[in-house]
Design a protein around this motif. Structure first.
Motif, PDB file in Angstrom:
ATOM      1  N   THR A 216     -30.609  -0.015  64.535  1.00 38.48           N
ATOM      2  CA  THR A 216     -31.312  -0.207  63.265  1.00 38.48           C
ATOM      3  C   THR A 216     -32.781  -0.541  63.532  1.00 38.48           C
ATOM      4  N   GLY A 217     -33.659   0.140  62.813  1.00 36.96           N
ATOM      5  CA  GLY A 217     -35.083  -0.110  62.997  1.00 36.96           C
ATOM      6  C   GLY A 217     -35.705   0.705  64.105  1.00 36.96           C
ATOM      7  N   ALA A 218     -34.942   1.649  64.690  1.00 40.90           N
ATOM      8  CA  ALA A 218     -35.496   2.478  65.753  1.00 40.90           C
ATOM      9  C   ALA A 218     -36.623   3.348  65.212  1.00 40.90           C
ATOM     10  N   ARG A 219     -37.644   3.533  66.029  1.00 41.57           N
ATOM     11  CA  ARG A 219     -38.772   4.386  65.670  1.00 41.57           C
ATOM     12  C   ARG A 219     -38.827   5.552  66.651  1.00 41.57           C
ATOM     13  N   TYR A 220     -39.403   6.668  66.191  1.00 38.18           N
ATOM     14  CA  TYR A 220     -39.420   7.874  67.007  1.00 38.18           C
ATOM     15  C   TYR A 220     -40.857   8.315  67.275  1.00 38.18           C
ATOM     16  N   ARG A 221     -41.054   8.740  68.498  1.00 38.74           N
ATOM     17  CA  ARG A 221     -42.362   9.222  68.925  1.00 38.74           C
ATOM     18  C   ARG A 221     -42.205  10.680  69.349  1.00 38.74           C
ATOM     19  N   PHE A 222     -43.045  11.553  68.817  1.00 37.53           N
ATOM     20  CA  PHE A 222     -42.988  12.980  69.115  1.00 37.53           C
ATOM     21  C   PHE A 222     -44.162  13.352  70.014  1.00 37.53           C
ATOM     22  N   ILE A 223     -43.855  14.009  71.159  1.00 37.66           N
ATOM     23  CA  ILE A 223     -44.887  14.415  72.109  1.00 37.66           C
ATOM     24  C   ILE A 223     -44.751  15.912  72.365  1.00 37.66           C
ATOM     25  N   LEU A 224     -45.851  16.641  72.264  1.00 35.13           N
ATOM     26  CA  LEU A 224     -45.896  18.076  72.555  1.00 35.13           C
ATOM     27  C   LEU A 224     -47.058  18.331  73.505  1.00 35.13           C
ATOM     28  N   SER A 225     -46.791  19.088  74.572  1.00 35.30           N
ATOM     29  CA  SER A 225     -47.824  19.341  75.567  1.00 35.30           C
ATOM     30  C   SER A 225     -47.625  20.731  76.156  1.00 35.30           C
TER      31      SER A 225
ATOM     32  N   ALA B 196     -31.432  17.379  69.969  1.00 39.59           N
ATOM     33  CA  ALA B 196     -32.686  17.934  69.449  1.00 39.59           C
ATOM     34  C   ALA B 196     -32.684  19.451  69.580  1.00 39.59           C
ATOM     35  N   ALA B 197     -33.459  20.082  68.702  1.00 42.13           N
ATOM     36  CA  ALA B 197     -33.602  21.540  68.730  1.00 42.13           C
ATOM     37  C   ALA B 197     -34.939  21.924  68.124  1.00 42.13           C
ATOM     38  N   ALA B 198     -35.454  23.062  68.555  1.00 48.40           N
ATOM     39  CA  ALA B 198     -36.709  23.611  68.021  1.00 48.40           C
ATOM     40  C   ALA B 198     -36.426  25.015  67.495  1.00 48.40           C
ATOM     41  N   THR B 199     -36.783  25.268  66.234  1.00 45.35           N
ATOM     42  CA  THR B 199     -36.515  26.553  65.588  1.00 45.35           C
ATOM     43  C   THR B 199     -37.820  27.192  65.154  1.00 45.35           C
ATOM     44  N   PRO B 200     -38.040  28.487  65.460  1.00 44.28           N
ATOM     45  CA  PRO B 200     -39.278  29.154  65.026  1.00 44.28           C
ATOM     46  C   PRO B 200     -39.366  29.212  63.507  1.00 44.28           C
ATOM     47  N   ILE B 201     -40.595  29.081  62.993  1.00 44.19           N
ATOM     48  CA  ILE B 201     -40.836  29.195  61.562  1.00 44.19           C
ATOM     49  C   ILE B 201     -42.043  30.099  61.344  1.00 44.19           C
ATOM     50  N   ASP B 202     -42.271  30.464  60.097  1.00 42.84           N
ATOM     51  CA  ASP B 202     -43.413  31.309  59.777  1.00 42.84           C
ATOM     52  C   ASP B 202     -44.719  30.586  60.110  1.00 42.84           C
ATOM     53  N   GLY B 203     -45.718  31.373  60.410  1.00 49.14           N
ATOM     54  CA  GLY B 203     -47.032  30.804  60.704  1.00 49.14           C
ATOM     55  C   GLY B 203     -47.199  30.431  62.154  1.00 49.14           C
ATOM     56  N   ASN B 204     -46.474  31.162  63.034  1.00 56.32           N
ATOM     57  CA  ASN B 204     -46.570  30.884  64.476  1.00 56.32           C
ATOM     58  C   ASN B 204     -46.327  29.408  64.782  1.00 56.32           C
ATOM     59  N   GLY B 205     -45.241  28.917  64.215  1.00 53.85           N
ATOM     60  CA  GLY B 205     -44.926  27.511  64.440  1.00 53.85           C
ATOM     61  C   GLY B 205     -43.457  27.275  64.716  1.00 53.85           C
ATOM     62  N   TYR B 206     -43.103  25.988  64.846  1.00 59.31           N
ATOM     63  CA  TYR B 206     -41.725  25.585  65.127  1.00 59.31           C
ATOM     64  C   TYR B 206     -41.378  24.375  64.268  1.00 59.31           C
ATOM     65  N   LEU B 207     -40.091  24.328  63.916  1.00 57.13           N
ATOM     66  CA  LEU B 207     -39.536  23.158  63.254  1.00 57.13           C
ATOM     67  C   LEU B 207     -38.717  22.378  64.286  1.00 57.13           C
ATOM     68  N   PHE B 208     -39.047  21.137  64.462  1.00 53.38           N
ATOM     69  CA  PHE B 208     -38.356  20.282  65.444  1.00 53.38           C
ATOM     70  C   PHE B 208     -37.436  19.320  64.690  1.00 53.38           C
TER      71      PHE B 208
ATOM     72  N   SER C 173     -40.758   9.736  61.064  1.00 56.13           N
ATOM     73  CA  SER C 173     -39.523   9.420  60.340  1.00 56.13           C
ATOM     74  C   SER C 173     -38.867  10.707  59.847  1.00 56.13           C
ATOM     75  N   GLY C 174     -37.621  10.560  59.409  1.00 52.24           N
ATOM     76  CA  GLY C 174     -36.911  11.679  58.802  1.00 52.24           C
ATOM     77  C   GLY C 174     -36.169  12.554  59.777  1.00 52.24           C
ATOM     78  N   GLY C 175     -36.400  12.403  61.079  1.00 58.56           N
ATOM     79  CA  GLY C 175     -35.649  13.172  62.051  1.00 58.56           C
ATOM     80  C   GLY C 175     -36.105  14.611  62.185  1.00 58.56           C
ATOM     81  N   GLU C 176     -37.295  14.965  61.628  1.00 60.84           N
ATOM     82  CA  GLU C 176     -37.798  16.318  61.822  1.00 60.84           C
ATOM     83  C   GLU C 176     -39.294  16.358  61.546  1.00 60.84           C
ATOM     84  N   MET C 177     -39.928  17.370  62.108  1.00 64.84           N
ATOM     85  CA  MET C 177     -41.339  17.651  61.827  1.00 64.84           C
ATOM     86  C   MET C 177     -41.625  19.094  62.237  1.00 64.84           C
ATOM     87  N   SER C 178     -42.670  19.690  61.664  1.00 60.41           N
ATOM     88  CA  SER C 178     -43.031  21.073  61.960  1.00 60.41           C
ATOM     89  C   SER C 178     -44.442  21.138  62.490  1.00 60.41           C
ATOM     90  N   VAL C 179     -44.665  22.126  63.360  1.00 59.25           N
ATOM     91  CA  VAL C 179     -45.976  22.362  63.947  1.00 59.25           C
ATOM     92  C   VAL C 179     -46.274  23.854  63.794  1.00 59.25           C
TER      93      VAL C 179
END
Length: 469
Positions: free
Chosen positions: A402-411, A381-393, A427-433
């Motif tokens: 097969t069939g694994a699900r992912y849970r994202f936690i930020l604190s 995993a990695a977190a990259t800064p993006i525009d808008g004071n955010g990060y792409l995870f 899903s998709g292996g990425e998300m942005s905040v």
């Protein structure tokens, strides 16, 4: 004097007195001799139809010629004809015995059968049959479990050495005689309750002779202290103090306890410590079972770790890992001075962990067993800064099911409490905040999979970053 010489008269008068003296000496000697006659252990046998001393000796005695011994002991007039239902007294030591085997059922690491007369040691593997006289040695982080013919188990942990002193059964009575000579380290036994009062099971060390009657117990010979500890988990055993020179080199008879030493009866939940050359130590209560902090957590970190709740009176702790609840297939065995234990290189799987507290005398307390699941975190995993004071995870899980699900936690708390974001089924292996306020943040990916209908959540490493603007 009627033609009789005077000296001859004196000799005749003296002969009766001489005879009395000879008889008196014989009577005095005879009881002394009788005291030295060995008292034999006898087995009673009820005569059946078609029995004779010849057929009985041929079938059950060490030599067919032992019919003469039976005739003399039982005062049999006709060895060919015996009265049905009459009882014969048979010297137990002369009954024929047959050798038994112990089957190796589990092996971990380097386990060897030591050779004799300079012969090289042979590797031991599952399925190996061991016999009386064989000597087994385990290396570091090595273990071996043996199954006896009556269902009893003998487990030898790492850095231990044992010799099978006796492993045989008496043909007539079916009595089983088992003796294990512990030369180094420890042996754990789970002995099936005896079927015959003549059955025997002994573990001997240079310090003790431990006699058993259906029980679970451990014997540990500590070479550095030249002492032996015994812990009884079920049943009871009798412990006699012994010395190395009391053990017969050919194992033809039981080792003799120290003269004048009283036997210590050790009941379930108790143990004792005996130093070589001393009488058996007093029985002491085993320490209470140890508890674990969150034993059911999924072990996903590189090291498998356990936190143990401290036990009053404990000077150390013992933690064992096995693939089975009976701890016959041991994987690891570790002693620590503090209430934490850590293990490297544990493969993925479902395991049992057994923990016990050790007192100041080195006696292990009552054990407690827990289950745990090992699933190594393979999340990249990695977190990259993006525009808008955010990060792409972004993340990728090696070997994800097969069939694994992912849970994202930020604190903004290191323990992920009071999460700012807690999303399931990402899903998709990425998300942005976006629009994160300045500060330090913590985040993780939890991989959820189903195994046998149960949800298994594997947390990845907790990562962090600092938002500066």
């Amino acid at each position: 004097m009627n033609g009789i010489d005077k000296n001859e008269q004196v000799n005749q008068r003296s002969r009766p007195g001489l005879a009395v003296i000879v008889i008196a000496i014989a009577c005095a000697i005879q009881p002394v001799y009788a005291k030295h006659l060995p008292q034999q252990d006898m087995t009673s046998y009820v005569v059946r139809a078609d029995d004779s001393l010849y057929t009985f000796a041929d079938r059950y005695m060490q030599s067919p010629a032992d019919w003469r011994l039976l005739r003399d002991i039982n005062h049999v007039a006709n060895p060919r004809h015996l009265q049905i239902n009459a009882r014969l007294s048979i010297p137990t030591s002369r009954l024929r015995q047959t050798l038994l085997t112990a089957k190796v059922v589990a092996v971990r690491g380097s386990v060897e059968k030591l050779g004799t007369a300079g012969a090289p040691p042979l590797p031991v593997s599952a399925g190996t049959l061991l016999m009386e006289g064989d000597q087994i040695s385990t290396g570091r982080d090595a273990f071996v479990s043996m199954l006896l013919s009556d269902g009893s188990h003998v487990v030898l942990p790492s850095s231990s050495r044992i010799k099978i002193g006796r492993l045989r059964t008496t043909l007539l009575t079916g009595a089983v005689d088992r003796q294990f000579d512990l030369r180094q380290g420890e042996v754990t036994t789970d002995v099936t309750p005896f079927k015959s009062p003549r059955d025997s099971f002994r573990v001997i060390t240079p310090s003790v002779v431990a006699g058993v009657r259906g029980t679970r117990f451990r014997v540990n010979y500590r070479t550095a202290q030249d002492a032996t500890t015994v812990e009884v988990l079920a049943g009871k055993i009798g412990v006699d103090g012994s010395k190395a020179d009391n053990v017969p080199p050919d194992n033809t008879s039981a080792p003799q306890p120290i003269k004048g030493g009283a036997q210590t009866l050790v009941l379930a939940g108790y143990g004792n410590l005996t130093r070589t050359g001393d009488a058996a130590g007093a029985s002491v209560r085993l320490l209470d079972p140890a508890e674990m902090v969150d034993p059911g957590k999924v072990q996903s970190a590189p090291q498998v770790t356990f936190d143990i709740t401290p036990v009053d009176g404990a000077g150390a702790y013992r933690t064992e890992i096995a693939t089975d609840a009976g701890f016959l297939d041991l994987l690891r065995d570790q002693r620590t001075t503090g209430p934490q234990a850590a293990f490297d290189n544990i493969p993925d799987g479902n395991y049992f962990v057994r923990v016990s507290a050790t007192d100041a005398h080195g006696i292990d307390g009552l054990p407690q067993v827990f289950t745990f699941t090992r699933r190594l975190d393979t999340t990249n995993a990695a977190a990259t800064p993006i525009d808008g004071n955010g990060y792409l995870f972004r993340w990728h899980v090696d070997g994800a099911a097969t069939g694994a699900r992912y849970r994202f936690i930020l604190s903004d708390h290191a323990d992920l409490s009071a999460p700012l974001i807690d999303l399931l089924d990402v899903s998709g292996g990425e998300m942005s905040v976006a629009h994160l306020a300045p500060g330090k943040y913590y985040w993780t990916i939890v991989v959820d999979t189903f195994e046998n209908g149960l949800l298994l959540s594997i947390p990845s490493e907790i990562r962090s970053f600092t938002q500066t603007r």
